[in-house]
Motif scaffolding. Structure first.
Motif, short mmCIF file in Angstrom:
data_model
loop_
_atom_site.label_atom_id
_atom_site.label_comp_id
_atom_site.label_asym_id
_atom_site.label_seq_id
_atom_site.Cartn_x
_atom_site.Cartn_y
_atom_site.Cartn_z
N ARG A 190 0.82 -1.20 0.00
CA ARG A 190 0.00 0.00 0.00
C ARG A 190 0.86 1.26 0.00
O ARG A 190 2.05 1.22 0.28
N HIS A 245 1.67 4.66 -5.99
CA HIS A 245 1.95 3.26 -5.69
C HIS A 245 3.44 3.14 -5.39
O HIS A 245 4.26 3.68 -6.11
N GLN A 264 4.78 -4.18 -15.10
CA GLN A 264 3.94 -3.44 -16.07
C GLN A 264 4.66 -3.34 -17.41
O GLN A 264 4.08 -3.57 -18.47
N TYR A 275 -4.37 -2.87 -11.69
CA TYR A 275 -4.43 -1.72 -10.78
C TYR A 275 -5.50 -0.74 -11.22
O TYR A 275 -5.79 -0.63 -12.41
N ARG A 276 -6.05 -0.01 -10.25
CA ARG A 276 -7.07 0.99 -10.56
C ARG A 276 -6.55 2.39 -10.24
O ARG A 276 -5.73 2.57 -9.35
N GLU A 284 -7.85 -0.60 -4.65
CA GLU A 284 -6.61 -0.35 -5.39
C GLU A 284 -6.37 -1.29 -6.56
O GLU A 284 -5.51 -1.04 -7.40
N ASN A 285 -7.11 -2.40 -6.60
CA ASN A 285 -6.90 -3.35 -7.70
C ASN A 285 -8.21 -4.04 -8.01
O ASN A 285 -9.23 -3.78 -7.37
N HIS A 337 -0.99 6.56 -9.09
CA HIS A 337 -1.62 5.60 -8.17
C HIS A 337 -1.31 4.17 -8.57
O HIS A 337 -1.61 3.22 -7.86
N LYS A 338 -0.73 4.00 -9.76
CA LYS A 338 -0.34 2.68 -10.25
C LYS A 338 0.91 2.85 -11.11
O LYS A 338 1.24 3.98 -11.50
#
Lengths: 317, 221
Positions: free
Chosen positions: A116, A161, A170, A194-195, A204-205, A263-264
């Motif tokens: 997190r 993230h 990724q 991921y969101r 978050e996912n 955020h990701k």
């Protein structure tokens, strides 16, 4: 820390079943992030399901020419694996740039994906934080936000993230394999895993409740030269201000993903067509629509210069 | 497996009655709710559940122990509070400082970020297990010789880490500063410094610590 019951399970399906039928439960593997959050009562599970004994600690070749990494392969073992070092060096580099040796000896592949944010307001239970208590507000907006997101964030949350490993995953188009309590398995491309925060930064996912990660698979090696350049406030054992993961081919084409900016893990495949044209052209599309704060606007320049440095090194051959 | 959870939950329910009665007087729930502005952000004031205990077998410094501990107990607290091995230190208790570093099944970890009950059957080596006065581990002797400390609080963690660093380099585990991932890492000062970055020394004895490790590694300090 709140009191909790504890259970060891021996199969992935058993773990997922236990999670589905036990409200307030969480899986625990390495525990290096979860226990920290439990001490601060940011995470308050009433039941822990120990998933360290499921046999998910192997790295195996796939029929497609890639690798299947068990969910609980330790960060140290993944970074040290000869196949990862040779064919997926960006992943090894990203892992080694993260945390300390002690933490890499305990942290797992799936746990790393699920760690997190280290936003200080998420950690401070005396402060509003939409990720911790939805609707309470975001203290980072208008607060101390030098290390927060510059792209993809919302009015509800500007956290980043923290994972380095996930940025490399990724870049490599990894897939996340899971199992549910009813035995149903699925494969989630990491691009869909991921969101962005939107109005629901606490989610978050795309995992369902009780869904257990069993493996992360890598497609065939990409070849090319691999880079993971992490820029941080001290030379070791610090989270990224920004990080650039890149694979560059001899003709200048390639892929790029960023850490520390969203955020990701941040990747815009459309931007990669510009790689032979240099860093400016790539960053223009990669960070299109970026909305930095006054305190983290430097990250836009830092991304541009870090990528420029990576591309210059790639050219040197 | 299911048996143990049923047993635990049953035990928890039995204990809960007593604990709830205790918390009713011990925790001023009303006072928390009335604190201005606290209601929105703070974790809701829920009475704490009763403690749950579990058995764990650990082999520490070659000696077998069987303990019954609260499930929340960290490996660090078991070492210090239950086994009275107070050489391992509690610094930040958040995995940031490395003072609690011990060697678990051959690998160094932060014992503060690990639940004791998750290590049933494990082998732990602490600073006491590396060496004792009169029979020091070479790394302990080198820290003394090179003055690799000032206040000494981080030292047990530093030494457990340092012993592991040399082991990891020997086994070919790469680091952030390893130039070629496909070669065995070199035993260099840069490698030692990077690999020791999880151990903070507020007195700043770093250069002497590197000298001590270098000497044990066989290099010239």
């Amino acid at each position: 820390m709140r009191a909790f019951t504890y259970q060891r399970v021996s199969t992935p399906a058993e773990a997922a079943q236990a999670a589905e039928r036990t409200p307030g439960s969480r899986f625990i593997a390495g525990g290096t992030n979860l226990l920290d959050l439990m001490k601060l009562e940011i995470e308050t599970p009433t039941h822990l399901i120990d998933v360290n004994h499921l046999g998910l600690d192997k790295i195996e070749a796939t029929p497609q020419g890639g690798l299947r990494i068990g969910a609980h392969v330790l960060n140290v073992d993944l970074a040290s694996d000869a196949r990862i070092r040779r064919d997926y060096a960006v992943l090894s580099r990203a892992l080694l740039a993260g945390a300390s040796a002690q933490l890499r000896n305990k942290a797992t592949t799936a746990g790393n994906l699920l760690q997190r944010t280290r936003c200080p307001y998420f950690y401070d239970t005396a402060q509003p934080c939409n990720k911790r208590v939805l609707g309470s507000g975001c203290s980072a907006i208008g607060g101390y936000n030098r290390n927060h997101a510059i792209v993809g964030h919302s009015e509800a949350c500007i956290a980043t993230h923290p994972s380095d490993m996930a940025v490399a995953m990724q870049l490599l188009d990894a897939s996340v394999e899971t199992v549910r309590g009813n035995g149903a398995m699925r494969t989630i491309p990491i691009a869909d895993f991921y969101r962005l925060p939107g109005t629901t930064p606490h989610i978050e996912n795309t995992l369902a409740a009780g869904e257990l990660i069993t493996a992360v698979t890598l497609p065939r090696p990409l070849g090319g030269r691999h880079f993971y350049r992490k820029v941080r406030d001290r030379a070791s054992y610090a989270f990224a201000l920004v990080s650039v993961a890149a694979v560059v081919q001899p003709d200048g084409s390639g892929r790029v993903a960023l850490g520390g900016v969203a955020h990701k893990p941040w990747r815009v495949p459309g931007a990669e067509a510009s790689m032979p044209n240099g860093a400016n052209a790539v960053v223009e599309r990669l960070l299109a629509g970026a909305k930095p704060t006054a305190d983290n606007a430097f990250k836009v320049t830092l991304v541009q210069r870090t990528l420029e440095s990576v591309l210059a090194e790639a050219k040197k051959g | 497996m299911d048996d143990s959870i049923e047993t635990n939950i049953a035990r928890r329910n039995v204990l809960k009655t007593g604990a709830l009665a205790a918390t009713a007087t011990a925790v001023p729930l009303g006072a928390i709710a009335q604190t201005p502005n606290a209601g929105t952000a703070a974790t809701p004031a829920v009475p704490a559940s009763a403690p749950v205990t579990s058995k764990v077998k650990l082999r520490v410094n070659g000696k077998q122990h069987e303990l019954t501990v609260d499930t929340r107990t960290s490996l660090l607290d078991v070492l210090r509070e239950n086994l009275h091995l107070t050489g391992t230190k509690k610094g930040c208790d958040q995995g940031q400082c490395g003072a609690c570093t011990v060697i678990l099944d051959g690998r160094r970890i932060n014992s503060c970020l690990s639940l004791a009950i998750m290590h049933d059957g494990s082998e732990v080596t602490t600073i006491e297990g590396l060496g004792q006065p009169g029979k020091l581990h070479p790394m302990q002797a080198a820290f003394v010789k090179h003055d690799g400390y000032q206040c000494g609080y981080c030292t047990p963690g530093q030494i457990c880490s340092a012993v592991s660093v040399l082991d990891e380099i020997r086994k070919g585990v790469p680091s952030h500063v390893t130039a070629d991932l496909n070669q065995k890492p070199l035993l260099s000062i840069d490698e030692i410094r990077e690999r020791m970055s999880g151990n903070i020394c507020r007195c700043g004895a770093y250069s002497n610590i590197v000298d001590a490790i270098t000497e044990v590694a066989g290099g010239k300090a």
